[in-house]
Design an enzyme around this catalytic site. Structure first.
Site, PDB file in Angstrom:
ATOM      1  N   ARG A 102       0.844  -1.183   0.000  1.00  0.00           N
ATOM      2  CA  ARG A 102       0.000   0.000   0.000  1.00  0.00           C
ATOM      3  C   ARG A 102       0.883   1.238   0.000  1.00  0.00           C
ATOM      4  O   ARG A 102       2.109   1.140   0.024  1.00  0.00           O
ATOM      5  CB  ARG A 102      -0.946   0.002   1.196  1.00  0.00           C
ATOM      6  N   THR A 150       3.165   4.109   0.841  1.00  0.00           N
ATOM      7  CA  THR A 150       4.124   4.226   1.936  1.00  0.00           C
ATOM      8  C   THR A 150       4.698   5.629   2.028  1.00  0.00           C
ATOM      9  O   THR A 150       5.433   5.935   2.959  1.00  0.00           O
ATOM     10  CB  THR A 150       5.337   3.303   1.708  1.00  0.00           C
ATOM     11  N   TRP A 152      12.484   3.579 -11.366  1.00  0.00           N
ATOM     12  CA  TRP A 152      11.736   3.305 -12.601  1.00  0.00           C
ATOM     13  C   TRP A 152      12.475   3.841 -13.810  1.00  0.00           C
ATOM     14  O   TRP A 152      12.454   3.246 -14.882  1.00  0.00           O
ATOM     15  CB  TRP A 152      10.322   3.883 -12.508  1.00  0.00           C
ATOM     16  N   SER A 184       5.776  -1.761 -18.231  1.00  0.00           N
ATOM     17  CA  SER A 184       4.821  -0.679 -18.058  1.00  0.00           C
ATOM     18  C   SER A 184       3.568  -1.173 -17.323  1.00  0.00           C
ATOM     19  O   SER A 184       3.011  -0.478 -16.469  1.00  0.00           O
ATOM     20  CB  SER A 184       4.457  -0.107 -19.432  1.00  0.00           C
ATOM     21  N   HIS A 201       4.340  -1.508 -13.665  1.00  0.00           N
ATOM     22  CA  HIS A 201       4.388  -0.160 -13.101  1.00  0.00           C
ATOM     23  C   HIS A 201       2.969   0.356 -12.854  1.00  0.00           C
ATOM     24  O   HIS A 201       2.646   0.865 -11.773  1.00  0.00           O
ATOM     25  CB  HIS A 201       5.143   0.738 -14.085  1.00  0.00           C
ATOM     26  N   ARG A 222      -2.185   9.740 -12.281  1.00  0.00           N
ATOM     27  CA  ARG A 222      -1.389   8.708 -12.936  1.00  0.00           C
ATOM     28  C   ARG A 222      -2.029   8.167 -14.205  1.00  0.00           C
ATOM     29  O   ARG A 222      -1.336   7.639 -15.075  1.00  0.00           O
ATOM     30  CB  ARG A 222      -1.142   7.553 -11.963  1.00  0.00           C
ATOM     31  N   CYS A 268      12.789   1.743  -0.081  1.00  0.00           N
ATOM     32  CA  CYS A 268      11.684   1.435   0.833  1.00  0.00           C
ATOM     33  C   CYS A 268      11.514  -0.076   0.894  1.00  0.00           C
ATOM     34  O   CYS A 268      11.242  -0.724  -0.127  1.00  0.00           O
ATOM     35  CB  CYS A 268      10.421   2.107   0.303  1.00  0.00           C
ATOM     36  N   CYS A 320       8.307  -1.625  -0.341  1.00  0.00           N
ATOM     37  CA  CYS A 320       8.217  -1.584  -1.809  1.00  0.00           C
ATOM     38  C   CYS A 320       9.170  -2.600  -2.425  1.00  0.00           C
ATOM     39  O   CYS A 320       8.882  -3.207  -3.450  1.00  0.00           O
ATOM     40  CB  CYS A 320       8.563  -0.196  -2.336  1.00  0.00           C
TER      41      CYS A 320
END
Ligand SMILES: *[C@@H]1O[C@H](CO)[C@@H](O)[C@H](O)[C@H]1NC(C)=O
Ligand SMILES: *[C@@H]1O[C@H](CO)[C@@H](O)[C@H](O)[C@H]1NC(C)=O
Length: 464
Positions: free
Chosen positions: A187, A189, A200, A248, A251, A283, A390, A393
């Site tokens: 979730r 962060t 990325w 992609s 992502h 996004r 993170c 993540c």
């Protein structure tokens, strides 16, 4: 253990073109329309349409899959989160509490899982134990029974077989720990900004078959030169294009989760996670993202179909009578296997499976070179995950790349022939527990994304 139980693998294929039908009924300017208008109707090059996927996923697959993923077998994932980043040193560890991962205490994980992490049947397990003992004794030599020697060879072969060309995450390292995925959900962060962007960026810029002649078009948003980017993309062979689309799609999927589990309230009294429509729009809105958003969502469906196809192809492996979701609890293990097979048969019944046979189909030599390239690129992406600052993540990034790698291994394994004849499944094909757990959890994440898109569609219909 000296052996590497291969995990990820990369190779894949296919692609659909960007156009698709218009399916909406709302006024053209509505917020929902701006994210989803191009994400509906038929997806070219694939006999599939988005609405069919939505219905199939949201009502038939998603609920049962969630059930399965809550079982002990699937919730404990062993991972080494302490591997150093192989590419640069200045990782700023995210200090936020929400980034932390709480590993399991040793008594939380069922013994059946812990003893041998890649166990999948009692028979295989006893072989492995013998092998391990052999290794502890320091030798695979004459002191072993002939049978054990054979087994050792057999398992070693599984490892360096052409299927398993990717680097195994060193789950045998003392740094590897079990993590309860249910207690460490993916979730929002707060990990974003330059550090997240760098990851990325490296993935897109360094790893997507960047041609020498074009300077920086690889992350279409960063470039500000979408036209150069897309004409470059269209010029690639389908396999390389597909590689880009999978990345992609991954992502996009991760960003859907973060928008759906956004930290909405953070006071000392309570924390509340939920849907943040603004974040989602930033996004994925067609206008705000200059057309990128809908493309990203299509790539997410592409990723979904690739993993769905892999699962339908690997059914014979899971149907083997000696295959178990072994945790040591006989009754529960049997029930879970039944649920797993039910899900897999549902997946098999999906009428519009994607056809992977056209990839790497050309000249044998060229095809093999291309496959090899894919392996290297994909492996790189999995290593880049060790650079994510993170930890939460990093955990989910590693799990989802490993899951995708396993899907690709299945799709392009020559040992596992699709539509297996009556002669039964090939016993040469092998998946480790680690691969199985990541495969299903990764698919569970994409399945959740598709389900969340429905929620966002509804939420967006209420704003204009
Ligand atoms: C792997 O990633 C590193 C760091 O980004 C890069 O220098 C290297 O060229 C990449 N190799 C491949 C095969 O993508
Ligand atoms: C939703 O996300 C945006 C950023 O996209 C942020 O500015 C806003 O505060 C968030 N809303 C809530 C309620 O947290």
């Amino acid at each position: 253990m000296g052996r590497r139980w291969g995990l990820l693998v990369g190779v894949l294929g296919a692609v659909w073109l960007l156009g698709s039908g218009q399916g909406g009924r709302q006024p053209a300017e509505s917020a929902a329309q701006r994210c989803f208008c191009q994400v509906s109707g038929y997806l070219d090059d694939c006999t599939c349409d988005v609405e069919t996927i939505d219905r199939f996923n949201n009502y038939r697959l998603f609920p049962r899959l969630q059930n399965l993923l809550e079982s002990d077998y699937f919730r404990y994932y062993k991972v080494n989160l302490k591997r150093p980043c192989p590419f640069w040193n200045d990782i700023s560890q995210c200090g936020r509490r929400d980034c932390a991962v709480k590993p399991c205490q040793s008594d939380e994980v069922p013994d059946g899982i812990k003893s041998v992490s890649y166990k999948y049947s009692e028979e295989a397990n006893s072989l492995i134990e013998e092998c391990e003992q052999a290794e502890r004794l320091g030798a695979v030599d004459e002191s072993l029974s002939e049978e054990t020697q054979k087994a050792v060879l057999q398992w070693t072969k599984h490892d360096d077989s052409s299927d398993n060309f990717c680097e195994a995450d060193d789950i045998q390292s003392p740094d590897a720990e079990y993590v309860d995925l249910l207690l460490n959900p993916e979730r929002y962060t707060g990990y974003k900004g330059p550090d997240a962007w760098k990851i990325w960026n490296v993935i897109y810029e360094e790893n997507c078959f960047k041609p020498q002649t074009i300077k920086r078009p690889l992350n279409p948003l960063a470039s500000g030169q979408e036209n150069t980017f897309y004409s470059w993309l269209e010029g690639l062979c389908v396999e390389k294009r597909a590689f880009y689309r999978l990345i992609s799609g991954l992502h996009a999927s991760i960003n859907v989760h973060l928008s759906a589990r956004y930290l909405l309230q953070d006071t000392w009294l309570e924390k509340k996670w939920g849907h943040n429509v603004t974040e989602f729009q930033q996004r994925f809105d067609g206008i705000l993202t200059k057309g990128e958003g809908p493309r990203r969502l299509k790539n997410l469906y592409f990723l979904y179909l690739i993993e769905l196809r892999a699962l339908s192809k690997v059914v014979p492996f899971f149907e083997r009578p000696d295959f178990q979701l072994f945790t040591g609890n006989k009754i529960q293990d049997a029930e879970n296997k039944m649920l797993l097979l039910e899900i897999l048969h549902e997946i098999k019944s999906f009428p519009l499976h994607f056809d992977e046979n056209s990839f790497f189909a050309g000249d044998k030599k060229e095809a093999n070179k291309l496959k090899e390239d894919f392996r290297l690129h994909f492996r790189n992406i999995s290593r880049i995950m060790d650079c994510v600052g993170c930890l939460k993540c990093r955990l989910w990034g590693k799990l989802q790349t490993q899951g995708l790698g396993t899907a690709l291994k299945i799709l392009f394994s020559e040992k596992l022939i699709a539509n297996m004849p009556e002669s039964g499944p090939s016993y040469e094909f092998h998946l480790t527990r680690q691969e199985i757990v990541s495969l299903f959890n990764a698919f569970g994440r994409i399945s959740t994304s598709v389900k969340e898109l429905e929620n966002f569609r509804k939420l967006l219909q209420n704003i204009h």
